[in-house]
Design a protein around this motif. Structure first.
Motif, PDB file in Angstrom:
ATOM      1  N   TRP A 127     -22.606   0.229  12.530  1.00  0.00           N
ATOM      2  CA  TRP A 127     -23.488   0.823  11.543  1.00  0.00           C
ATOM      3  C   TRP A 127     -23.499   2.352  11.634  1.00  0.00           C
ATOM      4  CZ3 TRP A 127     -23.967  -3.651  14.095  1.00  0.00           C
ATOM      5  CH2 TRP A 127     -24.119  -4.801  13.328  1.00  0.00           C
ATOM      6  N   ILE A 128     -22.359   2.897  12.061  1.00  0.00           N
ATOM      7  CA  ILE A 128     -22.185   4.344  12.112  1.00  0.00           C
ATOM      8  C   ILE A 128     -21.273   4.740  10.955  1.00  0.00           C
ATOM      9  CG2 ILE A 128     -21.294   6.281  13.463  1.00  0.00           C
ATOM     10  CD1 ILE A 128     -23.723   5.051  14.735  1.00  0.00           C
ATOM     11  N   PRO A 129     -21.666   5.715  10.136  1.00  0.00           N
ATOM     12  CA  PRO A 129     -20.788   6.115   9.033  1.00  0.00           C
ATOM     13  C   PRO A 129     -19.505   6.757   9.552  1.00  0.00           C
ATOM     14  CG  PRO A 129     -22.651   7.625   9.228  1.00  0.00           C
ATOM     15  CD  PRO A 129     -22.921   6.488  10.167  1.00  0.00           C
ATOM     16  N   GLY A 130     -18.415   6.558   8.787  1.00  0.00           N
ATOM     17  CA  GLY A 130     -17.120   7.098   9.180  1.00  0.00           C
ATOM     18  C   GLY A 130     -17.048   8.592   8.988  1.00  0.00           C
ATOM     19  N   PRO A 131     -15.891   9.202   9.126  1.00  0.00           N
ATOM     20  CA  PRO A 131     -14.564   8.592   9.308  1.00  0.00           C
ATOM     21  C   PRO A 131     -14.298   8.193  10.753  1.00  0.00           C
ATOM     22  CG  PRO A 131     -14.356  10.958   9.271  1.00  0.00           C
ATOM     23  CD  PRO A 131     -15.812  10.664   9.013  1.00  0.00           C
TER      24      PRO A 131
END
Length: 514
Positions: A127-131
């Motif tokens: 649930w960590i945004p990328g990149p």
């Protein structure tokens, strides 16, 4: 490195079955270079190793270090503003969670774990945004925090390909929303998207960087059936087999997930995974609340592990997992504290008591309900088998890692404990975190009487307090607005989700309406 001795009035080397643990009186664990050399009579070990430093005393019980088989975050969702909704609504409520530095966040919960005797954690990140570059940096922070503290961690980053908010495709759910809400949610979901190949690259990078590390290991995690395609599941299985690492997969946490599996596969989630060839000793099913009787037979026959997250299941209205049926069929079961235990902390002693008591169905036969040795095994050897450390931890015997917890039994039992009750039963039911005198990982003392030997806890907590005392950022304000707008639409999505679900018969019947 020379030998060292851990001494106790009682040494619990491991659990043999639901009725019996191996408990040695006045014994010592001899360890060298972080590995147990032998376990035996304390006086005999002192004579054999006269120069060996000794830790512990006759008032201590020495047990294998506990294993938290299912963990995600440091500060809890409740602390960050998300009440205990039903799981599917809870995901929506967490949209507005504030960002916390991952070194501080990881240390926060690790302090609680070590203080309750947990020496190894299964950290399922996600649930960590990328990149990819950002996620890799986040993963590294988490791993470094455990190494800094001296705690063992089996780490995986959860793979999510689809259905990021509800149990249907992102683009289809966006069509259900008013234009204003969809315009806010679309970029949020897009930031959560990462190419499947990048997940495999992340695993490869972390695996290479982890070489030579004794405290951390890397494994794989398909996040859940609704989050991963069949092609993705097969690719992860191929990767896990090639790298010889286990996988941990959330499965059947709620009745809504059971219904999703029926709609998607025409059968149960467990049978579908079995058909794909994913089940076996290298697969752990997290939660497993809604397994059917046939599912449990399949899990048992394939050697698949299950992680029981008792507190989480109660807090998020997920249900009560059929633990007694797991035990009757010989399933390997670990114990997980998930986001937080029943008292909003990571207290494994408390979690063992909860599991012991939640499943006490009416009746007279002791074989029908959990036993103290059984829940201890879940928290030690059973949990070990759900991690990448496997049989190298979980018991205090020659060749395994010297991970142990020392509990002051005099204080735990004060002012009186009759010896007609077996010591281990009394310990499991009476000992609290305040009675944990020491936690040892790889033969090294990392926690002693409220003090962490490698990291200043007070300093870490002060840094967290200072960071979260600052005003919300513009991004955090936007996510707060998004949460308020999207929450009722998620609620509406599930309103009739179960209307066509076949009737079900529960494992437990603890009351009578008529």
């Amino acid at each position: 490195m020379s030998e060292n001795l851990l001494v106790g009035g009682w040494v619990v080397t491991g659990v043999e079955n639901r009725d019996r643990a191996t408990v040695l009186r006045d014994a010592a664990v001899v360890h060298r270079d972080g590995i147990v050399v032998e376990v035996g009579d304390a006086e005999a070990m002192r004579r054999k190793y006269p120069a060996a430093p000794t830790y512990g005393s006759s008032k201590h019980v020495v047990l294998p270090g506990f294993v938290n088989s299912h963990h995600h975050v440091g500060l809890t969702p409740l602390q960050l503003g998300s009440p205990d909704y039903a799981l599917e609504l809870w995901f929506a409520s967490r949209i507005s969670g504030r960002a916390v530095d991952l070194t501080l966040d990881t240390l926060y919960s690790a302090f609680e774990m070590l203080a309750s005797g947990i020496t190894t954690v299964q950290h399922i990140h996600g649930w960590i945004p990328g990149p990819l570059s950002h996620i890799h940096a986040c993963s590294t922070k988490v791993l470094d925090a455990y190494r800094m503290l001296g705690m063992r961690a089996s780490y995986c980053f959860a793979v999510r390909e689809q259905n990021r908010l509800v149990y249907e495709a992102d683009e289809d759910f966006l069509k259900r929303l008013p234009a204003e809400t969809a315009a806010l949610l679309a970029p949020h979901l897009e930031r959560q998207r990462m190419p499947f190949a990048d997940y495999l690259t992340l695993f490869d990078q972390l695996t290479v960087e982890n070489r030579g590390q004794s405290l951390t290991r890397i494994q794989l995690a398909p996040a859940n059936l609704h989050w991963v395609t069949d092609d993705g599941l097969l690719a992860l299985k191929e990767k896990a087999d090639a790298a010889r690492v286990p996988m941990h997969m959330h499965l059947l946490e709620t009745v809504y997930q059971k219904e999703y599996a029926r709609r998607r596969t025409g059968t149960t989630a467990v049978k579908h995974l079995h058909r794909l060839g994913l089940l076996g000793p290298g697969m752990t099913l997290g939660h497993g609340v809604w397994l059917t009787e046939e599912d449990i037979e399949v899990a048992a026959s394939t050697g698949t592990c299950i992680c029981h997250n008792c507190s989480s299941n109660l807090r998020l209205r997920s249900g009560v997992a059929p633990l007694n049926a797991f035990e009757a069929k010989g399933v390997t079961v670990g114990m997980g504290l998930d986001e937080a235990g029943i008292n909003e902390d990571r207290d494994m002693l408390q979690e063992m008591r909860l599991a012991l008591r939640v499943h006490r169905v009416p009746g007279m036969r002791e074989a029908d309900v959990p036993s103290c040795p059984q829940v201890l095994k879940m928290a030690t050897e059973g949990g070990a088998m759900t991690t990448a450390f496997g049989a190298s931890i979980g018991r205090l015997e020659a060749g395994r890692m010297a991970d142990a917890v020392l509990i002051d039994v005099e204080r735990a039992f004060y002012p009186y404990q009759d010896d007609d009750v077996p010591m281990l039963d009394a310990l499991i039911q009476r000992a609290k975190t305040e009675h944990v005198d020491a936690t040892v990982v790889g033969g090294k003392l990392v926690y002693e009487k409220g003090r962490f030997l490698n990291v200043d806890r007070d300093k870490v907590l002060a840094e967290i307090a200072e960071a979260l005392a600052r005003p919300r950022t513009e991004a955090e304000k936007t996510s707060r607005v998004l949460r308020r707008q999207v929450f009722p639409h998620v609620e509406a999505f599930y309103a009739d989700y179960l209307k066509d679900m076949p009737a079900r018969e529960p494992f437990y019947a603890p009351s009578s309406r008529t």
